[in-house]
Design a protein around this motif. Sequence first.
Motif, mmCIF file in Angstrom:
data_model
loop_
_atom_site.group_PDB
_atom_site.id
_atom_site.type_symbol
_atom_site.label_atom_id
_atom_site.label_comp_id
_atom_site.label_asym_id
_atom_site.label_seq_id
_atom_site.Cartn_x
_atom_site.Cartn_y
_atom_site.Cartn_z
ATOM 1 N N ASP A 51 -3.872 -2.274 -5.864
ATOM 2 C CA ASP A 51 -3.343 -2.648 -4.390
ATOM 3 C C ASP A 51 -4.227 -3.991 -3.817
ATOM 4 O OD1 ASP A 51 -1.837 -2.871 -1.806
ATOM 5 O OD2 ASP A 51 -2.936 -1.206 -0.872
ATOM 6 N N THR A 92 -4.441 -3.887 4.871
ATOM 7 C CA THR A 92 -5.362 -3.933 3.778
ATOM 8 C C THR A 92 -6.611 -5.050 3.847
ATOM 9 O OG1 THR A 92 -3.580 -2.741 2.572
ATOM 10 C CG2 THR A 92 -5.420 -3.466 1.227
ATOM 11 N N SER A 120 0.717 -1.245 -0.086
ATOM 12 C CA SER A 120 -0.184 -0.037 0.080
ATOM 13 C C SER A 120 0.972 1.318 0.188
ATOM 14 C CB SER A 120 -1.112 0.203 1.182
ATOM 15 O OG SER A 120 -1.592 -1.094 1.253
HETATM 16 MG MG LIG Z 1 -1.617 -2.930 2.567
#
Ligand SMILES: [Mg+2]
Length: 297
Positions: A60, A41, A20
Amino acid sequence: MIKIKSGFVAIIGRPNVGKSSLLNALIGEKIAITSPKPETTRNRILGAITTNDYQIIFVDTPGMGKSYNLLSKKVTQVAKASVEDNDLVYLVVDQKYNDSSKFIIDYLKKTNSKTFLIINKIDKFKTKSQIDEIILSYVNIYDFKAFVPISSIDKTHIDKLIELTVAEMPEGGLLFEEDFISDQSKTIRMMELIREKILLHTEAEVPHSAAVVIENMFYNEESGQYDVFADIIVEKNSQKQILIGKDGSKIKSIGTAARRDINKTLDTKIHLELWVKVKKNWRNDPKMLLSLGIGED
Ligand SMILES: [Mg+2]
Ligand SMILES: Nc1nc2c(ncn2[C@@H]2O[C@H](COP(=O)(O)OP(=O)(O)OP(=O)(O)O)[C@@H](O)[C@H]2O)c(=O)[nH]1
């Protein structure tokens, strides 16, 4: 139609390697939250760079690791699904190859993905030979298209990475509008920024047991700012107590940090009220995961 180079790049890897942070460095804006805790995430996040000559859509993904509950199982599925149908994959690493990455390599082999090995966090390396050691450990594992050492924090070699990436993109048209930057709505970014502060302010099980839901938000004419009411959902009463802290001190510092970052990152002045609620075993509740948008695709 004007022809430009355009394509999708999936950013994958083990938890906490800096995927990220790399997305944010590439786009030049904080689109995805980051933290020193693994499994930050939870969903797929798109970010775009568009110029007159190319458009790259970066994807991502959640870190790929062991699944302990339905949440982590769904999250890993999201990451795996993101490898397919891309023009290029970045496999991000921050150390030498070991067996815990084998299943990711097996997945790349199965999908036969064109892949760059991205060696991240080189600002932390004491000697240059550390980069060579990592590259050597991966060189016979998969047929990587390129090996690119970078630092997402210092932005070292980010421009070079973009240049190498554009060279791999097929000729085509725009995939998204010219001014498209991210698929993350302002509300989702707010929820995520609050969750980031929980990750930064708590330890052990608490950060991973927390979800954030914005219950209500409206513009307050009098104060000239948004009033935002958000719930923090945890799994146990003990976690609720930890999050609230002595005399409410913990939840207060989380709220202050979130409000400041929302103001800075989203350029939005808010008054933030946080409520902590317990929802037993929510990480195994498909309905709850669906309402958080986790795993849907
Ligand atoms: Mg991440
Ligand atoms: N020193 C240094 N730290 C970095 C770099 N990139 C990321 N980090 C740190 O590594 C930690 C993890 O970064 P994230 O970007 O959240 O990692 P991630 O791979 O997205 O993690 P998950 O979403 O949990 O899979 C954070 O504390 C970052 O600040 C870098 O280039 N140098």
